[in-house]
Motif scaffolding. Structure first.
Motif, PDB file in Angstrom:
ATOM      1  N   CYS A  27      -5.324  33.484  27.648  1.00 17.62           N
ATOM      2  CA  CYS A  27      -6.760  32.760  27.497  1.00 17.62           C
ATOM      3  C   CYS A  27      -7.687  32.819  28.860  1.00 17.62           C
ATOM      4  N   GLU A  28      -9.333  33.425  28.843  1.00 16.64           N
ATOM      5  CA  GLU A  28      -9.831  33.617  29.809  1.00 16.64           C
ATOM      6  C   GLU A  28     -10.790  31.522  30.490  1.00 16.64           C
ATOM      7  N   GLY A  29     -10.726  32.443  31.867  1.00 17.47           N
ATOM      8  CA  GLY A  29     -11.078  30.818  32.767  1.00 17.47           C
ATOM      9  C   GLY A  29     -10.520  30.776  33.860  1.00 17.47           C
ATOM     10  N   THR A  30     -10.262  29.890  34.902  1.00 11.83           N
ATOM     11  CA  THR A  30      -9.316  29.513  35.343  1.00 11.83           C
ATOM     12  C   THR A  30      -8.633  28.384  35.611  1.00 11.83           C
ATOM     13  N   THR A  31      -7.542  29.056  36.453  1.00 10.00           N
ATOM     14  CA  THR A  31      -6.713  27.706  36.414  1.00 10.00           C
ATOM     15  C   THR A  31      -5.580  27.357  36.857  1.00 10.00           C
ATOM     16  N   ILE A  32      -5.370  26.135  38.623  1.00  7.37           N
ATOM     17  CA  ILE A  32      -4.609  26.444  39.534  1.00  7.37           C
ATOM     18  C   ILE A  32      -2.805  25.585  39.175  1.00  7.37           C
ATOM     19  N   GLY A  33      -2.742  26.373  39.773  1.00 10.84           N
ATOM     20  CA  GLY A  33      -1.122  25.770  40.440  1.00 10.84           C
ATOM     21  C   GLY A  33      -0.532  25.638  41.193  1.00 10.84           C
ATOM     22  N   GLU A  34       0.897  25.583  41.114  1.00  6.95           N
ATOM     23  CA  GLU A  34       1.568  25.742  41.979  1.00  6.95           C
ATOM     24  C   GLU A  34       2.321  27.032  41.502  1.00  6.95           C
ATOM     25  N   ILE A  35       2.365  28.502  42.182  1.00  9.08           N
ATOM     26  CA  ILE A  35       2.660  29.664  41.670  1.00  9.08           C
ATOM     27  C   ILE A  35       4.688  29.663  42.635  1.00  9.08           C
ATOM     28  N   VAL A  36       5.330  30.119  40.659  1.00 12.92           N
ATOM     29  CA  VAL A  36       6.852  30.192  41.226  1.00 12.92           C
ATOM     30  C   VAL A  36       7.497  31.149  40.885  1.00 12.92           C
ATOM     31  N   PHE A  37       8.198  31.612  41.086  1.00 17.40           N
ATOM     32  CA  PHE A  37       8.475  32.879  40.328  1.00 17.40           C
ATOM     33  C   PHE A  37      10.535  32.871  39.745  1.00 17.40           C
ATOM     34  N   THR A  38      10.275  33.532  38.256  1.00 17.61           N
ATOM     35  CA  THR A  38      11.248  32.875  37.964  1.00 17.61           C
ATOM     36  C   THR A  38      12.368  34.467  37.965  1.00 17.61           C
ATOM     37  N   THR A  39      13.595  34.617  37.845  1.00 15.14           N
ATOM     38  CA  THR A  39      13.692  36.359  37.504  1.00 15.14           C
ATOM     39  C   THR A  39      14.731  36.908  36.062  1.00 15.14           C
ATOM     40  N   GLY A  40      14.882  35.948  35.575  1.00 18.73           N
ATOM     41  CA  GLY A  40      15.233  35.802  34.082  1.00 18.73           C
ATOM     42  C   GLY A  40      14.646  37.678  33.543  1.00 18.73           C
ATOM     43  N   MET A  41      15.229  38.204  33.412  1.00 17.34           N
ATOM     44  CA  MET A  41      14.744  39.754  32.526  1.00 17.34           C
ATOM     45  C   MET A  41      14.449  39.522  30.909  1.00 17.34           C
ATOM     46  N   THR A  42      14.991  37.933  30.225  1.00 20.00           N
ATOM     47  CA  THR A  42      15.035  37.534  28.965  1.00 20.00           C
ATOM     48  C   THR A  42      14.057  36.157  29.100  1.00 20.00           C
ATOM     49  N   GLY A  43      13.601  36.358  28.093  1.00 16.37           N
ATOM     50  CA  GLY A  43      13.529  33.806  28.012  1.00 16.37           C
ATOM     51  C   GLY A  43      12.799  33.382  28.347  1.00 16.37           C
ATOM     52  N   TYR A  44      11.414  34.577  28.427  1.00 18.15           N
ATOM     53  CA  TYR A  44      10.234  34.496  28.580  1.00 18.15           C
ATOM     54  C   TYR A  44       9.869  33.408  28.021  1.00 18.15           C
ATOM     55  N   GLN A  45      10.320  33.398  26.116  1.00 17.35           N
ATOM     56  CA  GLN A  45       9.554  32.194  25.116  1.00 17.35           C
ATOM     57  C   GLN A  45      10.107  30.610  26.310  1.00 17.35           C
ATOM     58  N   GLU A  46      11.617  30.408  26.272  1.00 13.19           N
ATOM     59  CA  GLU A  46      12.126  29.304  26.713  1.00 13.19           C
ATOM     60  C   GLU A  46      11.299  29.149  27.860  1.00 13.19           C
ATOM     61  N   VAL A  47      11.182  29.706  29.220  1.00 11.56           N
ATOM     62  CA  VAL A  47      10.530  29.860  29.879  1.00 11.56           C
ATOM     63  C   VAL A  47       8.560  28.540  30.180  1.00 11.56           C
ATOM     64  N   LEU A  48       8.312  29.484  29.203  1.00 11.73           N
ATOM     65  CA  LEU A  48       6.550  29.005  28.795  1.00 11.73           C
ATOM     66  C   LEU A  48       7.169  27.630  28.409  1.00 11.73           C
ATOM     67  N   THR A  49       7.530  26.938  27.533  1.00  3.80           N
ATOM     68  CA  THR A  49       7.983  25.913  26.581  1.00  3.80           C
ATOM     69  C   THR A  49       8.885  25.153  27.732  1.00  3.80           C
ATOM     70  N   ASP A  50       9.195  25.712  28.728  1.00  2.00           N
ATOM     71  CA  ASP A  50      10.729  24.023  29.053  1.00  2.00           C
ATOM     72  C   ASP A  50       9.640  23.733  29.986  1.00  2.00           C
ATOM     73  N   PRO A  51       9.512  21.962  29.731  1.00  2.56           N
ATOM     74  CA  PRO A  51       8.823  20.502  30.129  1.00  2.56           C
ATOM     75  C   PRO A  51       8.657  20.353  31.552  1.00  2.56           C
ATOM     76  N   SER A  52       9.443  21.251  32.119  1.00  3.03           N
ATOM     77  CA  SER A  52       9.871  21.383  33.682  1.00  3.03           C
ATOM     78  C   SER A  52       8.838  22.458  35.032  1.00  3.03           C
ATOM     79  N   TYR A  53       8.435  22.935  34.362  1.00  6.99           N
ATOM     80  CA  TYR A  53       7.400  24.419  35.158  1.00  6.99           C
ATOM     81  C   TYR A  53       6.226  23.193  34.169  1.00  6.99           C
ATOM     82  N   TYR A  54       5.643  22.145  33.867  1.00  8.65           N
ATOM     83  CA  TYR A  54       4.561  21.541  33.721  1.00  8.65           C
ATOM     84  C   TYR A  54       3.921  21.615  35.221  1.00  8.65           C
ATOM     85  N   GLY A  55       2.623  22.014  35.050  1.00 12.16           N
ATOM     86  CA  GLY A  55       1.735  21.994  36.578  1.00 12.16           C
ATOM     87  C   GLY A  55       2.022  23.431  36.798  1.00 12.16           C
TER      88      GLY A  55
END
Ligand SMILES: NC(=O)CC[C@H](N)C(=O)O
Length: 370
Positions: A27-55
């Motif tokens: 989507c377009e727009g502006t969003t703010i958050g704490e930037i964190v990096f994750t090093t997995g080579m796979t599993g992006y869908q799990e990352v995107l839907t893991d509630p621990s990444y909220y915010g």
């Protein structure tokens, strides 16, 4: 192909004022958050839907994201909780028999703002040097709005994240291979694979809202209590920590994962600390001291247990990279907890044996788990 047209400009603005230029996806727009990096080579869908990444705004260090698209199997909750998504490249034509959509379609559907063509290595090195920091992704002219946006970025804080992500009602799940253990799964933002692993163990599971009290749990008469993973600073959960103290007095076996591990430590008089940039990825080496063996683990956390009173519990697992606490075995109560994710998803299943340990503990019902 729109991917190669690089038509929609997008920017990252960090709290220190640095700007990174890239292109928009999702989507377009502006969003703010704490930037964190994750090093997995796979599993992006799990990352995107893991509630621990909220915010949080997630930065993928692996440069090729979306190669196998998204599918119906890899959801770790009902939806995506991230505040934004940063990648080097995303794949427009994924190839996998399970694929139902591209990562771009997924972000659009979930209402998430993404940015690509970022030098994710440079940004990760910066976060490693200065620590996790707040930032924004915007498709507007960042230079025009810089001061106003910086103010918002610097004051950004997640509020009551566990209350936002927890489900509001109980959920019942039954397994056919009944090992006759009934687990109350405290939903602080649980990943669905914790539930799947418990069902695989032959447990029946009742998922409980985060604010459930010991009386709510008593009514279920469970054989054990699972404290789930979840977002935010563990110390902020004052009421939940009090409830956990009541769970401890109730005396049923307890298994805690990630936030659950931190909350039990706080309930038992331990302390937690914020890490410089946390552990997020699928290859964190952790030693199980009772087995004298190192396992490769899946992780996603920004806080860690700093201390636990000696008479209360002992450190059972240690991170081989930085020596941080990765697990605690309690002395006078039937409880053990780990900082990493034995349910994996994504990541290696090497520590799945801990679910078996929990089942054994529920069956033995012993005092203390050392
Ligand atoms: N995955 C989790 O449960 C994370 C726990 C906690 N929010 C942390 O960042 O440390």
């Amino acid at each position: 192909m729109s991917y190669f047209k690089r038509d929609k400009r997008a920017y990252i603005l960090l709290s220190d004022g640095t700007v990174y230029e890239g292109y928009n996806f999702g989507c377009e727009g502006t969003t703010i958050g704490e930037i964190v990096f994750t090093t997995g080579m796979t599993g992006y869908q799990e990352v995107l839907t893991d509630p621990s990444y909220y915010g949080q705004i997630v930065l993928q260090t692996y440069p090729l994201i979306g190669n196998y698209g998204v599918n119906n199997d890899d959801m770790e909750s009902e939806k995506s909780w991230v505040n934004g998504y940063i990648v080097k490249e995303w794949c427009e034509e994924p190839s996998n028999f399970r694929t139902t959509a591209t990562i771009n379609d997924f972000l659009v559907k979930q209402g998430k703002i993404g940015i690509w063509d970022i030098d994710t290595r440079a940004l990760t090195r910066k976060i490693r040097e200065f620590g996790t920091m707040n930032g924004a992704i915007t498709t507007e002219d960042v230079y025009e709005k810089k001061e106003e946006l910086l103010e918002q970025i610097r004051s950004y804080k997640v509020i009551n994240p566990v209350q936002v992500v927890t489900q509001k009602k109980k959920g019942w799940f039954y397994t056919r291979e009944n090992r006759a253990n009934h687990v109350a799964l405290m939903d602080y933002g649980y990943k669905h694979n914790i539930l799947r692993m418990l069902l695989q163990q032959g447990c029946n599971v009742t998922v409980m809202p985060a604010s459930s009290t010991v009386d709510d749990i008593r009514r279920l008469n469970p054989d054990g209590i699972m404290l789930s993973n979840g977002p935010g600073n563990p110390e902020d959960n004052v009421e939940i920590i009090k409830n956990i103290q009541d769970f401890i007095a109730y005396g049923k076996p307890i298994f805690g994962i990630c936030l659950g591990h931190q909350l039990l430590a706080l309930a038992m008089g331990g302390t937690t600390r914020k890490m410089k940039y946390g552990h997020r990825g699928l290859n964190q080496p952790v030693k199980d001291l009772s087995k004298d063996r190192v396992f490769i683990t899946s992780q996603n956390h920004g806080y860690a247990v700093e201390s636990i009173p000696e008479d209360v519990g002992t450190i059972s697992h240690v991170n081989m990279n930085d020596g941080s606490c990765e697990g605690i075995a309690y002395k006078n109560i039937p409880a053990f907890t780990v900082q990493f994710h034995p349910e994996a998803s994504a990541g290696p299943n090497d520590t799945g044996y801990l679910f078996e340990r929990f089942s054994d503990l529920m069956e033995r019902g012993q005092q203390g788990c050392l």
